[in-house]
Design an enzyme around this catalytic site. Structure first.
Site, PDB file in Angstrom:
ATOM      1  N   TYR A   4       0.843  -1.193   0.000  1.00 62.65           N
ATOM      2  CA  TYR A   4       0.000   0.000   0.000  1.00 62.65           C
ATOM      3  C   TYR A   4       0.877   1.242   0.000  1.00 62.65           C
ATOM      4  O   TYR A   4       2.013   1.218   0.465  1.00 62.65           O
ATOM      5  CB  TYR A   4      -1.026   0.007   1.134  1.00 62.65           C
ATOM      6  CG  TYR A   4      -0.547  -0.181   2.559  1.00 62.65           C
ATOM      7  CD1 TYR A   4       0.181   0.801   3.218  1.00 62.65           C
ATOM      8  CD2 TYR A   4      -0.883  -1.332   3.264  1.00 62.65           C
ATOM      9  CE1 TYR A   4       0.579   0.637   4.536  1.00 62.65           C
ATOM     10  CE2 TYR A   4      -0.489  -1.511   4.587  1.00 62.65           C
ATOM     11  CZ  TYR A   4       0.244  -0.522   5.220  1.00 62.65           C
ATOM     12  OH  TYR A   4       0.636  -0.691   6.521  1.00 62.65           O
ATOM     13  N   CYS A   5       0.354   2.308  -0.577  1.00 68.64           N
ATOM     14  CA  CYS A   5       1.100   3.561  -0.757  1.00 68.64           C
ATOM     15  C   CYS A   5       2.488   3.309  -1.346  1.00 68.64           C
ATOM     16  O   CYS A   5       3.504   3.698  -0.766  1.00 68.64           O
ATOM     17  CB  CYS A   5       1.207   4.323   0.569  1.00 68.64           C
ATOM     18  SG  CYS A   5       1.673   6.055   0.358  1.00 68.64           S
ATOM     19  N   PRO A   6       2.556   2.638  -2.523  1.00 66.92           N
ATOM     20  CA  PRO A   6       3.866   2.314  -3.093  1.00 66.92           C
ATOM     21  C   PRO A   6       4.608   3.557  -3.583  1.00 66.92           C
ATOM     22  O   PRO A   6       3.990   4.533  -4.007  1.00 66.92           O
ATOM     23  CB  PRO A   6       3.514   1.395  -4.269  1.00 66.92           C
ATOM     24  CG  PRO A   6       2.129   1.807  -4.661  1.00 66.92           C
ATOM     25  CD  PRO A   6       1.447   2.231  -3.389  1.00 66.92           C
TER      26      PRO A   6
END
Length: 281
Positions: free
Chosen positions: A148-150
């Site tokens: 997540y949130c790469p």
């Protein structure tokens, strides 16, 4: 060791520890704090400052997350799972905070030439490598697809992400922020975000490409290092690491002009959050 020109080397490092008080306030408080510190450090009112913060079970949304077609349903899911949620004012997408996640903000004054974006990220990466050097693990900075949130400064060990870095710049100050998954299950946190996006998209095509979460690519430092680490132990590592890079290290809280500054920045953060979320309540 650090390079001689490392931004970690400061004459003074001021420490503001909100790792226990943060559990009793909204995460919005932290974003108001970092804006305040950007203004005071950038304006020369205060030296370089490291702030540590922990919040209870929360999902911190990015602005793009508020454009999910079925956001209302996705937010209802978060509430059902016991998460509070806010929209933050720095870049990025949804991340999970809880008592096993330590956040560190390094607030630095812009130098005459300015601090370029990569230098800010590199400074935090260097700090984390230094803090955990005794484990002799290779901590990489590269995008971990499926997290997540790469981003290109995802921090990982053996291909599993345990931290993400963001930046906030204003008033000649730079806040470099990291969330460190210290303990607990990185995979379980990722599963919550996976479900959030599944409900929020509900199979619809979206203009913005939200990440396809693969929970197995995320882990906590405790899982990756094979030891039961606590937030307090990591705080101690942080203090020793900053002490190694400063002539003077001192604990502090907001002072003087920073107090009314915080009131106004906190108010702004609350208003902004309300603007994004009020249509879905």
């Amino acid at each position: 060791m650090m390079e001689n020109n490392s931004l970690l080397k400061q004459k003074k490092w001021r420490i503001i520890d909100q790792s226990s008080t943060g559990l009793h306030v909204s995460p919005l408080h932290s974003f108001g704090m970092d804006d305040t510190l950007c203004a005071s450090v950038g304006g020369g009112l205060a030296p370089a400052t490291a702030r540590t913060w922990v919040h209870g079970k929360s999902v911190i949304l990015g602005i793009q997350d508020t454009k999910l077609p079925y956001l209302k349903n996705a937010l209802a899911y978060l509430e059902k799972e016991g998460f509070q949620y806010i929209v933050r004012n720095s870049g990025g997408l949804a991340v999970v905070l809880d008592e096993g996640v330590l956040n560190i903000s390094l607030i630095l004054p812009e130098q005459e030439k300015g601090i370029d974006i990569n230098s800010g990220y590199d400074t935090m990466w260097e700090l984390i490598k230094y803090m955990f050097s005794d484990f002799h693990k290779n901590i990489e900075a590269k995008e971990i697809v499926g997290s997540y949130c790469p981003g290109s400064y995802d921090l990982s060990i053996d291909g599993k992400k345990f931290a993400g870095i963001s930046q906030r710049r204003m008033r000649s100050g730079v806040a470099v922020q990291i969330y460190l998954c210290v303990s607990g299950s990185g995979q379980k946190r990722a599963e919550a975000i996976e479900e959030f996006y599944a409900i929020g998209k509900n199979g619809e095509e979206t203009k913005f490409a939200y990440p396809d979460i693969v929970p197995e690519v995320m882990a906590s430092l405790s899982e990756l290092l094979g030891v039961e680490l606590t937030v307090d132990q990591v705080l101690t590592k942080l203090l020793y690491s900053l002490k190694d890079h400063a002539e003077f290290l001192f604990a502090d809280q907001l002072q003087g002009e920073e107090i009314p500054l915080f009131d106004s920045y906190y108010e702004r953060v609350i208003e902004r959050n309300e603007k994004f979320l009020s249509p879905f309540r």
